[in-house]
Design a protein around this motif. Structure first.
Motif, PDB file in Angstrom:
ATOM      1  N   LEU A 131     -16.592 -58.713  -4.339  1.00  0.00           N
ATOM      2  CA  LEU A 131     -16.531 -60.142  -4.646  1.00  0.00           C
ATOM      3  C   LEU A 131     -15.898 -60.346  -6.011  1.00  0.00           C
ATOM      4  O   LEU A 131     -16.336 -59.765  -7.001  1.00  0.00           O
ATOM      5  N   PRO A 132     -14.820 -61.154  -6.102  1.00  0.00           N
ATOM      6  CA  PRO A 132     -14.145 -61.329  -7.402  1.00  0.00           C
ATOM      7  C   PRO A 132     -15.092 -61.823  -8.472  1.00  0.00           C
ATOM      8  O   PRO A 132     -16.012 -62.600  -8.213  1.00  0.00           O
ATOM      9  N   ALA A 133     -14.855 -61.356  -9.685  1.00  0.00           N
ATOM     10  CA  ALA A 133     -15.701 -61.750 -10.801  1.00  0.00           C
ATOM     11  C   ALA A 133     -15.153 -62.949 -11.546  1.00  0.00           C
ATOM     12  O   ALA A 133     -15.794 -63.442 -12.471  1.00  0.00           O
ATOM     13  N   ASP A 134     -13.959 -63.449 -11.166  1.00  0.00           N
ATOM     14  CA  ASP A 134     -13.349 -64.537 -11.935  1.00  0.00           C
ATOM     15  C   ASP A 134     -13.959 -65.886 -11.533  1.00  0.00           C
ATOM     16  O   ASP A 134     -13.308 -66.736 -10.951  1.00  0.00           O
ATOM     17  N   THR A 135     -15.242 -66.028 -11.858  1.00  0.00           N
ATOM     18  CA  THR A 135     -15.925 -67.290 -11.574  1.00  0.00           C
ATOM     19  C   THR A 135     -15.855 -68.226 -12.763  1.00  0.00           C
ATOM     20  O   THR A 135     -16.443 -69.298 -12.730  1.00  0.00           O
ATOM     21  N   ALA A 136     -15.186 -67.798 -13.815  1.00  0.00           N
ATOM     22  CA  ALA A 136     -14.963 -68.666 -14.972  1.00  0.00           C
ATOM     23  C   ALA A 136     -13.537 -68.470 -15.431  1.00  0.00           C
ATOM     24  O   ALA A 136     -12.943 -67.415 -15.184  1.00  0.00           O
ATOM     25  N   PRO A 137     -12.937 -69.451 -16.062  1.00  0.00           N
ATOM     26  CA  PRO A 137     -11.569 -69.264 -16.546  1.00  0.00           C
ATOM     27  C   PRO A 137     -11.463 -68.057 -17.463  1.00  0.00           C
ATOM     28  O   PRO A 137     -12.392 -67.746 -18.212  1.00  0.00           O
ATOM     29  N   VAL A 138     -10.341 -67.371 -17.375  1.00  0.00           N
ATOM     30  CA  VAL A 138     -10.165 -66.172 -18.187  1.00  0.00           C
ATOM     31  C   VAL A 138     -10.298 -66.498 -19.659  1.00  0.00           C
ATOM     32  O   VAL A 138     -10.836 -65.718 -20.446  1.00  0.00           O
ATOM     33  N   GLY A 139      -9.858 -67.658 -20.063  1.00  0.00           N
ATOM     34  CA  GLY A 139      -9.978 -68.021 -21.469  1.00  0.00           C
ATOM     35  C   GLY A 139     -11.414 -68.075 -21.937  1.00  0.00           C
ATOM     36  O   GLY A 139     -11.711 -67.768 -23.092  1.00  0.00           O
ATOM     37  N   ASP A 140     -12.337 -68.458 -21.038  1.00  0.00           N
ATOM     38  CA  ASP A 140     -13.742 -68.481 -21.428  1.00  0.00           C
ATOM     39  C   ASP A 140     -14.288 -67.084 -21.657  1.00  0.00           C
ATOM     40  O   ASP A 140     -15.264 -66.893 -22.370  1.00  0.00           O
ATOM     41  N   ILE A 141     -13.692 -66.108 -20.993  1.00  0.00           N
ATOM     42  CA  ILE A 141     -14.136 -64.730 -21.176  1.00  0.00           C
ATOM     43  C   ILE A 141     -13.591 -64.163 -22.473  1.00  0.00           C
ATOM     44  O   ILE A 141     -14.298 -63.527 -23.260  1.00  0.00           O
ATOM     45  N   LEU A 142     -12.305 -64.405 -22.713  1.00  0.00           N
ATOM     46  CA  LEU A 142     -11.690 -63.838 -23.910  1.00  0.00           C
ATOM     47  C   LEU A 142     -12.065 -64.619 -25.164  1.00  0.00           C
ATOM     48  O   LEU A 142     -12.240 -64.043 -26.226  1.00  0.00           O
ATOM     49  N   ASP A 143     -12.158 -65.927 -25.035  1.00  0.00           N
ATOM     50  CA  ASP A 143     -12.462 -66.755 -26.201  1.00  0.00           C
ATOM     51  C   ASP A 143     -13.109 -68.052 -25.711  1.00  0.00           C
ATOM     52  O   ASP A 143     -12.437 -68.906 -25.139  1.00  0.00           O
ATOM     53  N   ALA A 155     -12.695 -60.198 -28.139  1.00  0.00           N
ATOM     54  CA  ALA A 155     -13.398 -61.136 -27.259  1.00  0.00           C
ATOM     55  C   ALA A 155     -14.589 -61.718 -27.986  1.00  0.00           C
ATOM     56  O   ALA A 155     -15.287 -61.038 -28.724  1.00  0.00           O
ATOM     57  N   ALA A 156     -14.853 -63.000 -27.723  1.00  0.00           N
ATOM     58  CA  ALA A 156     -15.924 -63.691 -28.443  1.00  0.00           C
ATOM     59  C   ALA A 156     -16.781 -64.454 -27.452  1.00  0.00           C
ATOM     60  O   ALA A 156     -16.751 -65.672 -27.383  1.00  0.00           O
ATOM     61  N   THR A 157     -17.533 -63.745 -26.660  1.00  0.00           N
ATOM     62  CA  THR A 157     -18.418 -64.385 -25.703  1.00  0.00           C
ATOM     63  C   THR A 157     -19.849 -64.196 -26.162  1.00  0.00           C
ATOM     64  O   THR A 157     -20.148 -63.378 -27.022  1.00  0.00           O
ATOM     65  N   SER A 158     -20.733 -64.954 -25.579  1.00  0.00           N
ATOM     66  CA  SER A 158     -22.154 -64.776 -25.877  1.00  0.00           C
ATOM     67  C   SER A 158     -22.613 -63.448 -25.305  1.00  0.00           C
ATOM     68  O   SER A 158     -22.003 -62.927 -24.376  1.00  0.00           O
ATOM     69  N   PRO A 159     -23.723 -62.854 -25.830  1.00  0.00           N
ATOM     70  CA  PRO A 159     -24.127 -61.530 -25.374  1.00  0.00           C
ATOM     71  C   PRO A 159     -24.286 -61.417 -23.873  1.00  0.00           C
ATOM     72  O   PRO A 159     -23.979 -60.391 -23.292  1.00  0.00           O
ATOM     73  N   ALA A 160     -24.754 -62.448 -23.214  1.00  0.00           N
ATOM     74  CA  ALA A 160     -24.978 -62.352 -21.772  1.00  0.00           C
ATOM     75  C   ALA A 160     -23.799 -62.856 -20.969  1.00  0.00           C
ATOM     76  O   ALA A 160     -23.849 -62.871 -19.749  1.00  0.00           O
ATOM     77  N   GLY A 161     -22.727 -63.292 -21.614  1.00  0.00           N
ATOM     78  CA  GLY A 161     -21.555 -63.742 -20.895  1.00  0.00           C
ATOM     79  C   GLY A 161     -21.649 -65.204 -20.523  1.00  0.00           C
ATOM     80  O   GLY A 161     -22.703 -65.837 -20.622  1.00  0.00           O
ATOM     81  N   PRO A 162     -20.553 -65.802 -20.077  1.00  0.00           N
ATOM     82  CA  PRO A 162     -20.550 -67.196 -19.658  1.00  0.00           C
ATOM     83  C   PRO A 162     -21.502 -67.427 -18.503  1.00  0.00           C
ATOM     84  O   PRO A 162     -21.877 -66.508 -17.775  1.00  0.00           O
ATOM     85  N   ALA A 163     -21.858 -68.687 -18.339  1.00  0.00           N
ATOM     86  CA  ALA A 163     -22.810 -69.018 -17.280  1.00  0.00           C
ATOM     87  C   ALA A 163     -22.293 -68.608 -15.920  1.00  0.00           C
ATOM     88  O   ALA A 163     -23.060 -68.221 -15.035  1.00  0.00           O
ATOM     89  N   GLY A 164     -20.950 -68.691 -15.709  1.00  0.00           N
ATOM     90  CA  GLY A 164     -20.390 -68.303 -14.429  1.00  0.00           C
ATOM     91  C   GLY A 164     -20.643 -66.847 -14.108  1.00  0.00           C
ATOM     92  O   GLY A 164     -20.980 -66.506 -12.972  1.00  0.00           O
ATOM     93  N   LEU A 165     -20.498 -65.957 -15.073  1.00  0.00           N
ATOM     94  CA  LEU A 165     -20.748 -64.537 -14.843  1.00  0.00           C
ATOM     95  C   LEU A 165     -22.233 -64.276 -14.597  1.00  0.00           C
ATOM     96  O   LEU A 165     -22.597 -63.437 -13.774  1.00  0.00           O
ATOM     97  N   ASP A 166     -23.096 -64.978 -15.321  1.00  0.00           N
ATOM     98  CA  ASP A 166     -24.534 -64.810 -15.100  1.00  0.00           C
ATOM     99  C   ASP A 166     -24.898 -65.180 -13.666  1.00  0.00           C
ATOM    100  O   ASP A 166     -25.650 -64.467 -12.990  1.00  0.00           O
ATOM    101  N   ALA A 167     -24.375 -66.315 -13.201  1.00  0.00           N
ATOM    102  CA  ALA A 167     -24.675 -66.746 -11.838  1.00  0.00           C
ATOM    103  C   ALA A 167     -24.087 -65.784 -10.811  1.00  0.00           C
ATOM    104  O   ALA A 167     -24.714 -65.460  -9.794  1.00  0.00           O
ATOM    105  N   TRP A 168     -22.864 -65.336 -11.085  1.00  0.00           N
ATOM    106  CA  TRP A 168     -22.228 -64.368 -10.179  1.00  0.00           C
ATOM    107  C   TRP A 168     -23.053 -63.088 -10.077  1.00  0.00           C
ATOM    108  O   TRP A 168     -23.282 -62.567  -8.988  1.00  0.00           O
TER     109      TRP A 168
END
Length: 324
Positions: A131-143, A155-168
């Protein structure tokens, strides 16, 4: 003429027989008279032999009691013990040792076939991408501010990643991968897609490596904390490998990355380790959607066919289960 001679000899036979009978008692009497003398001589010979044997035994005993005698006994016993051990070894294991030691030419052993894979095409396909992991825009992952950074190390994301990755990651909880580790694998795929667009690295391959190396950072009762670091440092027992992805110290110094944007490159931080692993796998312009590219990348990570087979099986399992 000869016939007359034969008749005379036949006629003389009775006379010769009577003469022999008359002589027999005298011969028997002589034998009886000689028997006691023969017995006496035999007894004397036995006695003399016994006395000589006794003298020899006494002389041997005196010799053995001497220092030189005791040393000789020890040497003889040692030689006998060694000879017995060698003989027993030859009888019990007659074929032990190299062939040349038995005077025979060694036969070449049949070459072992690879366990599973080879870069020439035995690998029919790369693992299922999952299942693809791109549930959030790439820009949200990188910055997360919207400005794409120039490299995954910034890269400057929160420790647990964007909400999209958490839900994924939460939706894939049935895979048995800790959610915090799965977030790092998904982020690694997205960062790699931005920085190495021709690599086509899937999170399932990163998860297969993490599972094979350290069971996603949980080996020996360890666990990944909210900030991505392991509860205790994971050090390989043989070569001193570091972290959840088991980088050799020299390899880490070359490929180290700051995957979570906290300003440090820590091999014991799964975000940093997964980002560095993605960079390593994708170098030399590899295309991991192609079997030969995927194999070459994993072989360079650990040049063992059984290792590559294990990563393939786990990555393929994660991909199939995630899309079931």
């Amino acid at each position: 003429m000869w016939f007359a001679t034969l008749l005379r000899r036949i006629a003389a036979l009775p006379r010769l027989a009577l003469k022999a009978l008359r002589r027999s008692p005298r011969l028997l009497w002589r034998a009886v008279k000689a028997t006691p003398r023969a017995l006496r001589l035999g007894a004397k010979g036995v006695w003399r032999g016994t006395k000589a044997t006794g003298r020899g035994l006494r002389a041997a005993y005196r010799g053995l009691r001497a220092p030189a005698g005791r040393l000789s006994v020890q040497v003889v016993l040692t030689v006998l013990a060694l000879a017995g051990a060698l003989a027993a070894g030859w009888l019990v294991v007659p074929g032990a040792g190299p062939a040349w030691s038995f005077g025979t030419e060694p036969t070449p052993e049949a070459e072992e076939t690879p366990l599973a894979l080879s870069p020439e095409g035995a690998l029919d396909a790369a693992p299922a991408p999952g299942l693809p992991a791109d549930t959030a825009p790439v820009g949200d992952i990188l910055d997360p501010t919207g400005a794409a950074s120039e490299s995954p190390t910034s890269a400057a994301t929160s420790p647990a990643g964007p909400a999209g990755l958490d839900a994924w990651a939460a939706d894939l909880s049935d895979l048995g991968i800790p959610q915090r580790a799965l977030v790092a694998y998904g982020r690694g795929e997205l960062v790699s897609a931005a920085q190495n667009p021709g690599c086509n690295l899937s999170w399932t391959t990163l998860a297969g490596i993490g599972a094979t190396e350290t069971t996603h950072g949980t080996i020996n009762g360890n666990q990944i904390q909210a900030d991505g670091t392991t509860l205790t440092d994971i050090i390989g027992p043989i070569h001193g490998e570091w972290g959840p992805m088991q980088f050799l110290p020299s390899t880490w110094e070359h490929w180290k990355a700051d995957g979570d944007g906290d300003g440090t490159s820590d091999p014991h931080d799964i975000d940093d380790a997964v980002t560095a692993a993605a960079n390593y796998l994708c170098h030399d312009n590899r295309d991991m959607s192609r079997p030969e590219g995927w194999y070459a990348a994993l072989w360079s990570y650990n040049p063992r066919d059984d290792y590559v087979k294990k990563v393939f099986d786990r990555a393929d399992e994660y991909g199939r289960k995630s899309t079931a």
